[in-house]
Scaffold this motif. Structure first.
Motif, PDB file in Angstrom:
ATOM      1  N   ILE A   1     -51.145  30.927 -27.983  1.00  0.00           N
ATOM      2  CA  ILE A   1     -52.275  30.003 -27.923  1.00  0.00           C
ATOM      3  C   ILE A   1     -51.785  28.605 -28.250  1.00  0.00           C
ATOM      4  CG2 ILE A   1     -54.468  29.353 -28.982  1.00  0.00           C
ATOM      5  CD1 ILE A   1     -54.988  32.294 -29.507  1.00  0.00           C
ATOM      6  N   MET A   2     -52.225  27.636 -27.458  1.00  0.00           N
ATOM      7  CA  MET A   2     -51.935  26.238 -27.759  1.00  0.00           C
ATOM      8  C   MET A   2     -53.245  25.476 -27.855  1.00  0.00           C
ATOM      9  SD  MET A   2     -49.644  23.366 -25.781  1.00  0.00           S
ATOM     10  CE  MET A   2     -48.109  23.845 -26.548  1.00  0.00           C
ATOM     11  N   LEU A   3     -53.451  24.841 -29.014  1.00  0.00           N
ATOM     12  CA  LEU A   3     -54.636  24.024 -29.243  1.00  0.00           C
ATOM     13  C   LEU A   3     -54.245  22.557 -29.129  1.00  0.00           C
ATOM     14  CD1 LEU A   3     -56.051  25.935 -32.345  1.00  0.00           C
ATOM     15  CD2 LEU A   3     -56.861  26.109 -29.983  1.00  0.00           C
ATOM     16  N   MET A   4     -54.833  21.877 -28.157  1.00  0.00           N
ATOM     17  CA  MET A   4     -54.530  20.473 -27.924  1.00  0.00           C
ATOM     18  C   MET A   4     -55.731  19.608 -28.285  1.00  0.00           C
ATOM     19  SD  MET A   4     -52.404  20.376 -24.329  1.00  0.00           S
ATOM     20  CE  MET A   4     -50.618  20.473 -24.408  1.00  0.00           C
ATOM     21  N   GLY A   5     -55.468  18.332 -28.490  1.00  0.00           N
ATOM     22  CA  GLY A   5     -56.557  17.407 -28.790  1.00  0.00           C
ATOM     23  C   GLY A   5     -56.131  16.367 -29.804  1.00  0.00           C
ATOM     24  N   GLU A   6     -56.883  15.297 -29.861  1.00  0.00           N
ATOM     25  CA  GLU A   6     -56.561  14.216 -30.781  1.00  0.00           C
ATOM     26  C   GLU A   6     -56.804  14.628 -32.230  1.00  0.00           C
ATOM     27  OE1 GLU A   6     -58.788  10.829 -29.520  1.00  0.00           O
ATOM     28  OE2 GLU A   6     -57.782  10.691 -27.578  1.00  0.00           O
ATOM     29  N   THR A   7     -56.415  13.754 -33.135  1.00  0.00           N
ATOM     30  CA  THR A   7     -56.542  14.030 -34.570  1.00  0.00           C
ATOM     31  C   THR A   7     -58.006  14.215 -34.973  1.00  0.00           C
ATOM     32  OG1 THR A   7     -54.562  12.722 -35.029  1.00  0.00           O
ATOM     33  CG2 THR A   7     -56.059  13.126 -36.874  1.00  0.00           C
ATOM     34  N   GLY A   8     -58.245  15.173 -35.867  1.00  0.00           N
ATOM     35  CA  GLY A   8     -59.571  15.331 -36.458  1.00  0.00           C
ATOM     36  C   GLY A   8     -60.570  16.110 -35.640  1.00  0.00           C
ATOM     37  N   LEU A   9     -60.120  16.911 -34.685  1.00  0.00           N
ATOM     38  CA  LEU A   9     -61.055  17.666 -33.843  1.00  0.00           C
ATOM     39  C   LEU A   9     -61.166  19.131 -34.255  1.00  0.00           C
ATOM     40  CD1 LEU A   9     -60.280  16.190 -30.303  1.00  0.00           C
ATOM     41  CD2 LEU A   9     -62.064  15.541 -31.919  1.00  0.00           C
ATOM     42  N   GLY A  10     -60.430  19.543 -35.271  1.00  0.00           N
ATOM     43  CA  GLY A  10     -60.580  20.906 -35.785  1.00  0.00           C
ATOM     44  C   GLY A  10     -59.478  21.873 -35.396  1.00  0.00           C
ATOM     45  N   LYS A  11     -58.364  21.368 -34.900  1.00  0.00           N
ATOM     46  CA  LYS A  11     -57.266  22.265 -34.490  1.00  0.00           C
ATOM     47  C   LYS A  11     -56.707  23.035 -35.691  1.00  0.00           C
ATOM     48  CE  LYS A  11     -54.725  18.989 -32.763  1.00  0.00           C
ATOM     49  NZ  LYS A  11     -55.616  17.871 -33.132  1.00  0.00           N
ATOM     50  N   SER A  12     -56.409  22.311 -36.752  1.00  0.00           N
ATOM     51  CA  SER A  12     -55.854  22.963 -37.946  1.00  0.00           C
ATOM     52  C   SER A  12     -56.859  23.913 -38.575  1.00  0.00           C
ATOM     53  CB  SER A  12     -55.404  21.909 -38.966  1.00  0.00           C
ATOM     54  OG  SER A  12     -54.323  21.158 -38.474  1.00  0.00           O
ATOM     55  N   PHE A  13     -58.135  23.540 -38.542  1.00  0.00           N
ATOM     56  CA  PHE A  13     -59.176  24.415 -39.080  1.00  0.00           C
ATOM     57  C   PHE A  13     -59.174  25.757 -38.344  1.00  0.00           C
ATOM     58  CE2 PHE A  13     -63.356  26.299 -38.718  1.00  0.00           C
ATOM     59  CZ  PHE A  13     -63.791  26.358 -40.029  1.00  0.00           C
ATOM     60  N   LEU A  14     -59.154  25.701 -37.018  1.00  0.00           N
ATOM     61  CA  LEU A  14     -59.158  26.930 -36.231  1.00  0.00           C
ATOM     62  C   LEU A  14     -57.904  27.755 -36.498  1.00  0.00           C
ATOM     63  CD1 LEU A  14     -60.523  25.583 -32.814  1.00  0.00           C
ATOM     64  CD2 LEU A  14     -61.720  27.082 -34.430  1.00  0.00           C
ATOM     65  N   MET A  15     -56.779  27.078 -36.622  1.00  0.00           N
ATOM     66  CA  MET A  15     -55.525  27.782 -36.900  1.00  0.00           C
ATOM     67  C   MET A  15     -55.590  28.478 -38.259  1.00  0.00           C
ATOM     68  SD  MET A  15     -51.630  26.272 -36.883  1.00  0.00           S
ATOM     69  CE  MET A  15     -51.566  26.104 -35.099  1.00  0.00           C
ATOM     70  N   HIS A  16     -56.114  27.797 -39.253  1.00  0.00           N
ATOM     71  CA  HIS A  16     -56.237  28.392 -40.585  1.00  0.00           C
ATOM     72  C   HIS A  16     -57.229  29.550 -40.582  1.00  0.00           C
ATOM     73  CE1 HIS A  16     -54.664  24.587 -42.856  1.00  0.00           C
ATOM     74  NE2 HIS A  16     -53.829  25.040 -41.944  1.00  0.00           N
ATOM     75  N   ALA A  17     -58.315  29.406 -39.838  1.00  0.00           N
ATOM     76  CA  ALA A  17     -59.304  30.483 -39.746  1.00  0.00           C
ATOM     77  C   ALA A  17     -58.691  31.712 -39.083  1.00  0.00           C
ATOM     78  CB  ALA A  17     -60.529  30.010 -38.974  1.00  0.00           C
ATOM     79  N   MET A  18     -57.876  31.490 -38.073  1.00  0.00           N
ATOM     80  CA  MET A  18     -57.189  32.608 -37.420  1.00  0.00           C
ATOM     81  C   MET A  18     -56.219  33.288 -38.384  1.00  0.00           C
ATOM     82  SD  MET A  18     -56.403  30.775 -33.754  1.00  0.00           S
ATOM     83  CE  MET A  18     -55.541  32.177 -33.052  1.00  0.00           C
ATOM     84  N   ALA A  19     -55.465  32.481 -39.121  1.00  0.00           N
ATOM     85  CA  ALA A  19     -54.519  33.042 -40.092  1.00  0.00           C
ATOM     86  C   ALA A  19     -55.256  33.851 -41.154  1.00  0.00           C
ATOM     87  CB  ALA A  19     -53.716  31.913 -40.740  1.00  0.00           C
ATOM     88  N   GLU A  20     -56.366  33.333 -41.614  1.00  0.00           N
ATOM     89  CA  GLU A  20     -57.175  34.037 -42.618  1.00  0.00           C
ATOM     90  C   GLU A  20     -57.617  35.400 -42.110  1.00  0.00           C
ATOM     91  OE1 GLU A  20     -59.195  34.979 -45.991  1.00  0.00           O
ATOM     92  OE2 GLU A  20     -58.078  33.097 -45.760  1.00  0.00           O
ATOM     93  N   ARG A  21     -58.104  35.442 -40.871  1.00  0.00           N
ATOM     94  CA  ARG A  21     -58.571  36.710 -40.309  1.00  0.00           C
ATOM     95  C   ARG A  21     -57.408  37.679 -40.097  1.00  0.00           C
ATOM     96  NH1 ARG A  21     -63.418  37.567 -38.168  1.00  0.00           N
ATOM     97  NH2 ARG A  21     -63.888  36.197 -39.930  1.00  0.00           N
ATOM     98  N   LEU A  22     -56.271  37.195 -39.642  1.00  0.00           N
ATOM     99  CA  LEU A  22     -55.112  38.058 -39.437  1.00  0.00           C
ATOM    100  C   LEU A  22     -54.594  38.622 -40.758  1.00  0.00           C
ATOM    101  CD1 LEU A  22     -53.257  35.888 -36.771  1.00  0.00           C
ATOM    102  CD2 LEU A  22     -54.193  38.168 -36.374  1.00  0.00           C
ATOM    103  N   VAL A  23     -54.546  37.782 -41.777  1.00  0.00           N
ATOM    104  CA  VAL A  23     -54.094  38.241 -43.102  1.00  0.00           C
ATOM    105  C   VAL A  23     -55.010  39.348 -43.613  1.00  0.00           C
ATOM    106  CG1 VAL A  23     -53.884  37.578 -45.532  1.00  0.00           C
ATOM    107  CG2 VAL A  23     -52.913  36.114 -43.755  1.00  0.00           C
ATOM    108  N   SER A  24     -56.309  39.186 -43.436  1.00  0.00           N
ATOM    109  CA  SER A  24     -57.267  40.196 -43.905  1.00  0.00           C
ATOM    110  C   SER A  24     -57.100  41.521 -43.165  1.00  0.00           C
ATOM    111  CB  SER A  24     -58.702  39.687 -43.728  1.00  0.00           C
ATOM    112  OG  SER A  24     -59.057  39.602 -42.356  1.00  0.00           O
ATOM    113  N   ARG A  25     -56.456  41.467 -41.986  1.00  0.00           N
ATOM    114  CA  ARG A  25     -56.203  42.683 -41.207  1.00  0.00           C
ATOM    115  C   ARG A  25     -54.776  43.190 -41.398  1.00  0.00           C
ATOM    116  NH1 ARG A  25     -56.125  41.680 -35.854  1.00  0.00           N
ATOM    117  NH2 ARG A  25     -56.179  43.930 -35.536  1.00  0.00           N
TER     118      ARG A  25
END
Length: 258
Positions: free
Chosen positions: A121-145
């Protein structure tokens, strides 16, 4: 008469505790977890990790990869009210609709991996659009699994790559190559070092794809800039539609909104 003598001694111990004003179970071990009695595992003969140990294990993993412990970067904490519902210039949808569509894909992917057709997965976009948030949310869900995840910045990757080129840090580089899911944040912000940045990035992507490992990347670059910055060879690898999904976030800077 061992049983009789033990019973008399235990009775004497209880009486001594009572005389001292203490409960009868004062000398009994006190466990933080009554289920596994602090062993970390339950079940006989098949042993399984106890919930208490799994919780602590997940906490350590989150800490090691830089996830916040306050739960502010999870799919559950996603707040669509921060996103504009006005139609984006040149698009047929709003920032809210676009971001929610990408969020749903990321959530579904992280809940189903490794049973997914898309590995990268590649998340593109300018600064402050939520890319890191989505990445962290994905990591959180994967860790819980219990899916192994490693999340690093592009700067940190370059540091490891540079050391690896000179015969140092081989263990760290191998970890990047072998971890089940690698998350590379803010790619494009790192300096371009001759014979290191592009070569090592290509090797990283190539080895991981050949071994069927997943790579999640966020970048402020658009598609054209990415191809120019990293060469067509790397771009074609990362953006291969057969095994990758490239998604671009658009709209207002959410950090300024907050």
């Amino acid at each position: 008469d061992l049983s009789r003598r033990m019973a008399e001694m235990n009775a004497k111990i209880r009486q001594t505790l009572a005389d001292a004003g203490l409960p009868e179970d004062t000398l009994e071990p006190v466990y933080r977890c009554s289920v596994c009695q602090d062993r970390g595992y339950t079940g006989e003969p098949i042993r399984e990790m106890c919930d208490c140990m799994r919780k602590r294990f997940h906490e350590k993993i989150r800490e090691s990869i830089g996830l916040k412990a306050d739960g502010t970067e999870t799919f559950e904490s996603y707040d669509e009210s921060l996103l504009s519902d006005e139609i984006l210039p040149g698009q047929n949808c709003s920032q809210r609709t676009l971001t929610d569509k990408i969020r749903k894909f990321c959530k579904q992917w992280s809940e189903n991996y490794p049973e997914t057709n898309i590995k990268n997965i590649m998340l593109m976009g300018e600064t402050g659009l939520g890319k890191s948030f989505l990445m962290h949310a994905m990591a959180e869900r994967l860790v819980s699994r219990d899916v192994p995840v490693l999340m690093i910045s592009a700067w940190r990757f370059l540091e490891i790559a540079r050391k690896s080129m000179f015969g140092e840090g081989e263990e760290e580089m191998n970890e990047l190559l072998e971890t089940e899911v690698l998350m590379l944040d803010d790619l494009g912000s790192e300096p371009m070092m001759k014979n290191i940045t592009i070569e090592q990035l290509f090797n990283l992507i190539n080895v991981r794809q050949n071994s069927g490992k997943a790579t999640v990347i966020s970048t402020n670059l658009n598609t054209a800039n990415f191809r120019e910055h990293y060469s067509e060879r790397i771009a074609s690898r990362i953006m291969d539609a057969r095994q990758s999904r490239v998604m671009t976030l658009m709209g207002d800077d959410l950090r300024r909104k907050r």
